[in-house]
Design an enzyme around this catalytic site. Structure first.
Site, short mmCIF file in Angstrom:
data_model
loop_
_atom_site.label_atom_id
_atom_site.label_comp_id
_atom_site.label_asym_id
_atom_site.label_seq_id
_atom_site.Cartn_x
_atom_site.Cartn_y
_atom_site.Cartn_z
N VAL A 217 86.24 105.77 53.67
CA VAL A 217 87.30 105.56 52.70
C VAL A 217 88.55 106.22 53.27
O VAL A 217 88.46 107.30 53.87
CB VAL A 217 86.96 106.19 51.33
CG1 VAL A 217 88.08 105.94 50.32
CG2 VAL A 217 85.63 105.65 50.81
N CYS A 218 89.69 105.56 53.11
CA CYS A 218 90.98 106.20 53.43
C CYS A 218 90.98 106.58 54.92
O CYS A 218 90.45 105.85 55.76
CB CYS A 218 91.13 107.38 52.48
SG CYS A 218 92.75 108.11 52.26
N SER A 219 91.55 107.72 55.27
CA SER A 219 91.66 108.11 56.68
C SER A 219 90.31 108.52 57.27
O SER A 219 90.24 108.85 58.46
CB SER A 219 92.68 109.23 56.85
OG SER A 219 92.32 110.35 56.08
N GLY A 220 89.24 108.44 56.50
CA GLY A 220 87.90 108.64 57.06
C GLY A 220 87.58 107.68 58.18
O GLY A 220 86.79 108.00 59.09
#
Lengths: 211, 211
Positions: free
Chosen positions: B99-102
């Protein structure tokens, strides 16, 4: 500005973290998770624990109070320590709010009497026992009381409150940073839209959790 | 079925809890929060802590891996303990997700090379450095790799995966119980929709958090 989010055993995680992720981005807001005791508090399924950093007694006058719901709410309905705290903080709060079946705790504390409010769709009818007028809306504002429907509705409530407290532009900035442009892969998010047999099945079981 | 959600200092809470609330409702799934060390892990703003119940080493072969993002992702990009674990678990996982910058962590571990993926809109261009093709979609599935856009997009990813793993009807039941019928009070949830000056301001600052 201080925002207090209440935790209790077997709360539903997203009920608390949804509004948290929105409200904690209000400029200069201090957001604090509170419970009867400090330390980890387990959610409904037991596989998640959020830390309560302060006791209820440590936080006597937050500006915003958020009460989540979840299967554990039942066991709190006669917890006078919690209900007394809710009555006390409500006396000076700017906003008193809930997500999901958390509204039943506000109702049990006598804070919603004669008001319109919402709850998880499976808990909505229980509000009437406390002299509250249930509505099927997703976010209900009646005076300083803001209640949200089940679980994910706390995100909409949180963003709505960010707008009321910090202005529309700040709320839009929060929405942009959290990319809150939802695209659910199904359209079954309310009893009106979900397949009728699923709605019926949950009404019969009258449980919030899938097992 | 075991689902592992990774935590690290200064992660973004909803990145982890959004998919958690969906995926943990898969029948017979064990969901576990993992980190380098067990115990509380603080989020980006420091006011929330989720408990890591197991170390990375304790969980060597989860079926589903979820990597959240947040401002703390930067400091993990050369954490070989974490990157090695990601490569190891990916060798046997059914689904490897972020998720996101993961997604930048999956990319740094070399898992997304030559694949399509997404990330937080402010981090999207960074994927190219790792030979990943960035797309602006909210949830991107390429083989067993599922990446979500910023923060709240993890909920859509989680529900999408529930459908793939447990079937459409179970996913609809989860959507109904979590009342995931979103009604954002604004329409500023993506760089295409938000006021242009807000988008520009964040691009200049290049930060995920409002201060």
């Amino acid at each position: 500005m201080q925002i207090a989010i209440v935790l209790f055993d077997r709360f539903t995680a997203l009920d608390a973290v949804g509004p948290y992720e929105m409200l904690s981005r209000i400029p200069k807001a201090e957001t604090v998770f509170v419970a009867e005791r400090t330390g980890p508090v387990r959610n409904d399924s037991g596989s998640l624990a959020l830390t309560a950093d302060r006791t209820l007694a440590d936080v006597p006058n937050p500006d915003v109070v958020v009460v989540p719901g979840g299967p554990g709410q039942d066991a709190q309905m006669d917890n006078e320590t919690l209900l007394d705290w809710l009555r006390t903080v409500d006396a000076t709060s700017t906003w008193t709010t809930s997500v999901c079946s958390g509204s039943l705790l506000l109702a049990a504390a006598g804070l919603l009497t004669g008001r319109r409010a919402t709850s998880h769709w499976l808990a909505l009818n229980l509000l009437e026992q406390y002299g509250v007028e249930p509505t099927g809306e997703r976010v209900v504002t009646d005076g300083k009381y803001v209640t949200a429907a089940g679980v994910s509705a706390g995100i909409d409530m949180g963003l709505t409150l960010v707008g009321r407290i910090a202005g529309d532009e700040h709320a839009q900035a929060v929405q942009l940073l959290t990319e809150y442009d939802p695209r659910p892969p199904y359209d079954a998010g309310s009893p009106e839209k979900a397949p009728a047999h699923l709605v019926e099945e949950f009404r019969v079981k009258n449980r919030f959790i899938l097992t």
